[in-house]
Design a protein around this motif. Sequence first.
Motif, PDB file in Angstrom:
ATOM      1  N   ALA A 289       8.763   8.325  -5.317  1.00 41.03           N
ATOM      2  CA  ALA A 289       9.534   8.413  -4.122  1.00 41.03           C
ATOM      3  C   ALA A 289      10.033   7.130  -3.689  1.00 41.03           C
ATOM      4  O   ALA A 289      11.026   6.884  -3.092  1.00 41.03           O
ATOM      5  CB  ALA A 289       8.717   8.891  -3.175  1.00 41.03           C
ATOM      6  N   ALA A 290       9.059   5.884  -3.749  1.00 35.85           N
ATOM      7  CA  ALA A 290       9.480   4.776  -3.265  1.00 35.85           C
ATOM      8  C   ALA A 290      10.278   4.120  -4.348  1.00 35.85           C
ATOM      9  O   ALA A 290      11.145   2.846  -3.787  1.00 35.85           O
ATOM     10  CB  ALA A 290       8.269   3.978  -3.046  1.00 35.85           C
ATOM     11  N   LEU A 291      10.390   4.465  -5.688  1.00 32.86           N
ATOM     12  CA  LEU A 291      11.067   3.810  -6.692  1.00 32.86           C
ATOM     13  C   LEU A 291      12.643   4.099  -6.666  1.00 32.86           C
ATOM     14  O   LEU A 291      13.388   3.233  -7.118  1.00 32.86           O
ATOM     15  CB  LEU A 291      10.449   4.078  -7.881  1.00 32.86           C
TER      16      LEU A 291
ATOM     17  N   THR B 284       0.795  -1.394   0.028  1.00 32.78           N
ATOM     18  CA  THR B 284      -0.100  -0.053  -0.158  1.00 32.78           C
ATOM     19  C   THR B 284       0.705   1.003  -0.068  1.00 32.78           C
ATOM     20  O   THR B 284       0.789   1.994  -0.799  1.00 32.78           O
ATOM     21  CB  THR B 284      -0.922  -0.047   1.485  1.00 32.78           C
ATOM     22  N   VAL B 285       1.752   1.288   0.798  1.00 32.02           N
ATOM     23  CA  VAL B 285       2.708   2.390   0.777  1.00 32.02           C
ATOM     24  C   VAL B 285       3.522   2.575  -0.323  1.00 32.02           C
ATOM     25  O   VAL B 285       3.591   3.872  -0.910  1.00 32.02           O
ATOM     26  CB  VAL B 285       3.625   2.290   2.176  1.00 32.02           C
ATOM     27  N   TYR B 286       4.093   1.628  -0.960  1.00 34.89           N
ATOM     28  CA  TYR B 286       4.661   1.667  -2.390  1.00 34.89           C
ATOM     29  C   TYR B 286       3.638   2.213  -3.443  1.00 34.89           C
ATOM     30  O   TYR B 286       4.390   3.084  -4.027  1.00 34.89           O
ATOM     31  CB  TYR B 286       4.988   0.300  -2.788  1.00 34.89           C
ATOM     32  N   LYS B 287       2.449   1.744  -3.369  1.00 31.49           N
ATOM     33  CA  LYS B 287       1.539   2.489  -4.344  1.00 31.49           C
ATOM     34  C   LYS B 287       1.394   3.975  -4.301  1.00 31.49           C
ATOM     35  O   LYS B 287       1.448   4.716  -5.211  1.00 31.49           O
ATOM     36  CB  LYS B 287       0.319   1.527  -4.076  1.00 31.49           C
ATOM     37  N   TRP B 288       0.939   4.405  -3.039  1.00 32.73           N
ATOM     38  CA  TRP B 288       0.834   5.758  -2.684  1.00 32.73           C
ATOM     39  C   TRP B 288       1.934   6.623  -2.646  1.00 32.73           C
ATOM     40  O   TRP B 288       1.959   7.901  -2.810  1.00 32.73           O
ATOM     41  CB  TRP B 288       0.034   5.919  -1.573  1.00 32.73           C
ATOM     42  N   ALA B 289       3.163   6.152  -2.486  1.00 29.69           N
ATOM     43  CA  ALA B 289       4.494   6.836  -2.440  1.00 29.69           C
ATOM     44  C   ALA B 289       4.911   7.374  -3.787  1.00 29.69           C
ATOM     45  O   ALA B 289       5.901   8.139  -3.908  1.00 29.69           O
ATOM     46  CB  ALA B 289       5.596   6.261  -1.528  1.00 29.69           C
TER      47      ALA B 289
END
Length: 407
Positions: free
Chosen positions: A355-357, A347-352
């Motif tokens: 920035a998470a990439l 969930t965090v990866y999706k909405w970040a």
Amino acid sequence: MRSQVTDHLSVAANQSSRAGLLNVSTEFVPLLERLEEIAPLLQLSAEANEAAGRLIPEVERALRNSGVYKIGVPREFGGYEFSPRQLIETIAKVSYADASTGWSVMAVQMETGTLAGWVDAAVARKYFPASGEFALFAGQGSRLGTASRVEGGYRLSGSWQFASGMHQATHIHTAAVVEETGEPRIFNLPKRKAKLVDNWNVMGLRATGSIDYIIDDVFVPEEDTYSATIQENVNGGSIYRLGLANMSGICHTGWAIGVGRRILDEMRNHARRRTGTPGAVVDTDQFYAAFAEAEAKFQAACALVFQTWADNEKTLDGDGLLDVDQETRTKLALNHMTWTLEDITSTVYKWAGTAALRAGDLQRIFRDVHAGTQHATSGPTVLQNCGRRLAGLAPNSRWSVLTLVED
């Protein structure tokens, strides 16, 4: 890291005034305070640890000096002998700062502490002298080598993987089957007697240095071994009645809680930085709902963990062994906590977004989580076995390490 379980820990602390058999350490709060002091170093060193493929010397020294490796060692050998819930919270504290550091600490402290709980007192004292530094153990307990009986001990051979924390260890804890009897035993020996294979080239948990090692026909005295299925406290209090599988479960549960809290806090910080900027997805109703749901899942999984271990501690405090249903719930709580961590991380990866990439804390935590979920303690067959027992389809069964077997 703010505590998620204040009420639970308050109950655990009050147990120390009762005449029970489970130790609840007064060193718990002072240690957490020392860990809070070194948390900035642990967090800021995460990138350097990963680049080195191990914990850097500054981090190793800080951890040693904090006393965190004493949390699983019996009191009679200078350890803190934390209760299960104290262990969980402590490992969570370190894992919040850095997932790889927490993973290394949980492995080394467990293998160090259980040795002290399960060998004769005279043997333990040679590893834990009253003055000077005590030994640290690392190794592997699920992949089995072979051992043959000889006068006074065993000849040990094999190759093992996933020796988390081996770089900071002084000794090896490793499992093998005794050829003459078929019995699985744990063997403890100096690290210098093994060939270390520097091959830890992985996606996540890179700083754990979980390398392979080879042991070729090395003599190990009988006194430096114990049964891999032991469930008695040779030394220390009743926590050592849990056995290796449940002690390992405590560690992985604490790790998942610490890393889960960290990634949700990182997403909260990211949302605060992005809010109000053009096209920010964190300013949408969809994000609000998704984050609330992730937080609820995390809190619920934590509640299951601490409810389960509160019940287990009552049994240990009365000098009992966990029954098969308690072991089932314990393994279920760990599995649920681990895969809740994976869910909220996605969930965090999706909405970040990007920035998470990119390289940074979010990306590293994402990779570390997806490495940690591959551990055998949270594998699909464990969950299947839990379901079989809970559904009443295995009434005459017991747990043998991570497998539910019929009596």
